[in-house]
Scaffold this motif. Sequence first.
Motif, short mmCIF file in Angstrom:
data_model
loop_
_atom_site.label_atom_id
_atom_site.label_comp_id
_atom_site.label_asym_id
_atom_site.label_seq_id
_atom_site.Cartn_x
_atom_site.Cartn_y
_atom_site.Cartn_z
N ALA A 123 -8.88 6.48 -7.65
CA ALA A 123 -8.62 7.45 -6.60
C ALA A 123 -9.14 9.06 -7.20
O ALA A 123 -9.74 9.73 -6.54
CB ALA A 123 -7.07 7.78 -6.19
N PHE A 124 -8.70 9.26 -8.35
CA PHE A 124 -9.10 10.33 -9.30
C PHE A 124 -10.76 10.52 -9.34
O PHE A 124 -11.50 11.45 -9.06
CB PHE A 124 -8.57 10.42 -10.64
CG PHE A 124 -9.10 11.40 -11.49
CD1 PHE A 124 -8.71 12.70 -11.39
CD2 PHE A 124 -9.82 11.36 -12.67
CE1 PHE A 124 -9.10 13.84 -12.14
CE2 PHE A 124 -10.24 12.40 -13.45
CZ PHE A 124 -9.96 13.69 -13.42
N VAL A 125 -11.36 9.33 -9.84
CA VAL A 125 -12.75 9.38 -10.09
C VAL A 125 -13.53 9.50 -8.77
O VAL A 125 -14.56 10.48 -8.46
CB VAL A 125 -13.26 8.04 -10.94
CG1 VAL A 125 -14.83 8.35 -11.09
CG2 VAL A 125 -12.48 7.88 -12.04
N PHE A 169 0.70 -1.19 0.08
CA PHE A 169 0.01 0.14 -0.11
C PHE A 169 0.82 1.30 -0.08
O PHE A 169 0.29 2.28 -0.67
CB PHE A 169 -0.92 0.13 1.30
CG PHE A 169 -2.04 1.12 1.25
CD1 PHE A 169 -2.93 1.25 0.21
CD2 PHE A 169 -1.76 2.21 2.03
CE1 PHE A 169 -3.53 2.56 0.03
CE2 PHE A 169 -2.65 3.19 1.94
CZ PHE A 169 -3.44 3.38 0.91
N PRO A 170 1.98 1.40 0.80
CA PRO A 170 2.70 2.55 0.91
C PRO A 170 3.15 3.05 -0.61
O PRO A 170 3.34 4.28 -0.91
CB PRO A 170 3.91 2.33 1.68
CG PRO A 170 3.21 1.44 2.86
CD PRO A 170 2.50 0.65 2.02
N SER A 171 3.39 1.97 -1.26
CA SER A 171 4.00 2.27 -2.81
C SER A 171 3.03 2.66 -3.69
O SER A 171 3.14 3.49 -4.57
CB SER A 171 4.64 0.79 -3.31
OG SER A 171 5.63 0.33 -2.51
N GLN A 172 1.84 1.94 -3.57
CA GLN A 172 0.74 2.52 -4.16
C GLN A 172 0.49 4.12 -4.23
O GLN A 172 0.40 4.67 -5.08
CB GLN A 172 -0.66 1.98 -3.70
CG GLN A 172 -0.74 0.36 -4.17
CD GLN A 172 -1.23 0.23 -5.62
OE1 GLN A 172 -0.97 0.87 -6.47
NE2 GLN A 172 -1.81 -0.99 -5.88
N LEU A 173 0.43 4.36 -2.94
CA LEU A 173 0.17 6.00 -2.60
C LEU A 173 1.40 6.91 -2.98
O LEU A 173 1.08 7.80 -3.73
CB LEU A 173 0.27 6.20 -0.91
CG LEU A 173 -1.07 5.90 -0.11
CD1 LEU A 173 -0.85 6.16 1.31
CD2 LEU A 173 -2.22 6.65 -0.83
N THR A 174 2.51 6.34 -2.95
CA THR A 174 3.70 7.03 -3.53
C THR A 174 3.59 7.42 -5.18
O THR A 174 3.78 8.51 -5.58
CB THR A 174 5.03 6.38 -3.46
OG1 THR A 174 5.10 6.09 -1.89
CG2 THR A 174 6.25 7.26 -3.93
N LYS A 175 2.92 6.26 -5.76
CA LYS A 175 2.61 6.23 -7.22
C LYS A 175 1.67 7.45 -7.65
O LYS A 175 1.89 7.88 -8.79
CB LYS A 175 2.37 4.86 -7.58
CG LYS A 175 3.41 4.01 -7.80
CD LYS A 175 3.19 3.11 -8.89
CE LYS A 175 4.32 2.24 -8.90
NZ LYS A 175 4.16 1.19 -10.29
N LEU A 176 0.87 7.91 -6.48
CA LEU A 176 -0.04 8.92 -7.09
C LEU A 176 0.78 10.10 -7.57
O LEU A 176 0.29 10.89 -8.15
CB LEU A 176 -0.82 9.28 -5.84
CG LEU A 176 -1.89 8.25 -5.40
CD1 LEU A 176 -2.78 8.71 -4.27
CD2 LEU A 176 -2.95 7.78 -6.53
N SER A 177 1.94 10.43 -7.02
CA SER A 177 2.69 11.67 -7.13
C SER A 177 3.09 11.78 -8.70
O SER A 177 3.11 12.84 -9.06
CB SER A 177 4.02 11.81 -6.51
OG SER A 177 4.62 10.69 -6.75
N ASP A 178 2.78 10.65 -9.55
CA ASP A 178 3.26 10.54 -10.95
C ASP A 178 1.92 11.30 -11.71
O ASP A 178 2.07 11.86 -13.01
CB ASP A 178 3.56 9.37 -11.54
CG ASP A 178 4.82 8.75 -11.02
OD1 ASP A 178 5.80 9.58 -10.48
OD2 ASP A 178 5.14 7.45 -11.00
#
Length: 325
Positions: A229-231, A175-184
């Motif tokens: 997350a966006f929708v 999960f922490p890596s999923q959150l980090t990827k949001l920054s892209d």
Amino acid sequence: MCTSICYTSTDHYFGRNLDYEIDYGQKVIIVPRNYVFNYRDMPAQKSHYAFIGVSVVNDNYPLLCDAINEKGLGIAGLNFQGPGYYFPQIKGKKNIASFELIPYLLSNCESTAEVKEILADASISNVSFSSNYPAADLHWILSDKTGKSIVVESTKSGLHVYDNPVNVLTNNPEFPSQLTKLSDYVDVTPSNPKNTLVPNVDVNIYSRGLGTHHLPGGMDSSSRFVKAAFVLSHAPKGKDEVENVTNYFHILHSVEQAKGLDEVENNRYEYTMYTDCMNLDKGILYFTTYDNNRINAVDMYKENLDAEDLICYDLFKKQDINYIS
Ligand SMILES: C[C@H](CCC(=O)NCC(=O)O)[C@H]1CC[C@H]2[C@@H]3[C@H](O)C[C@@H]4C[C@H](O)CC[C@]4(C)[C@H]3CC[C@]12C
């Protein structure tokens, strides 16, 4: 792959897309307050909170995929093959078998805060339900009536409980890596973008929706995480239950998988088998399935919640087209 969300409007709505290639014969089930749970390494529990969810039923036991209880706590299990690891039973710990986690937490907790407390001395054990049902590698999202979500992951480094500020979970990585990827993708926007590329040039903005041009649309878990997350974060709030349920299904259907797109082995495809939406405040479970786009609903309060036996309803239904001529 699967995707799970918690959508907050006037009420809170929790559920998931279950994406897979094998039909386990899931049903909508209600577990009433006096159904007895015999845990593998904890004392039996004769009474508990009632809950409603989607489950495989084997030997009169609810092998739950996702559910909510009468206090407004929801939990869903999603595949977590690779990083997921369960432990042999450990002396001095509360050993919860992976298939017991949903019933145990929903039987005993009202909120994600209580879940954090109850898991403080717990370990997820690698005990299987039976030889036909070996332990599935899962991680879990939980949400409650405050709209707060957490994620529970058991890996080789132990049991981890993370706050989930985006109220979305898919599959790998951790999960922490999923959150980090949001920054892209932080510049993805519902508005048409301003031309910052060549500000002195009059660029022809040829289409609406160009602010979402870089939004990923793949079937993979990272793409679905970002898109959901966006929708979810831009979804409008409805003015009543029907509008809220409608909004909710649009969010999860935006990351659904049609047949033929996600080949898991030769000529075998994963697809969205069902989508459910559980109102945490009202105890109603709404669902659509791959073959039936109509929204069906089961209200747990229409049943006797003080009963002892599981109550089951068919989940997989035929298409129901409303011919108007
Ligand atoms: C396959 C799906 C997860 C879907 C998913 O995330 N797919 C994406 C992927 O494969 O990457 C999981 C979610 C809940 C799981 C079930 C539940 O955990 C209940 C039950 C638990 C038993 O140990 C195994 C069977 C059984 C019935 C599980 C089978 C696999 C299920 C149905």
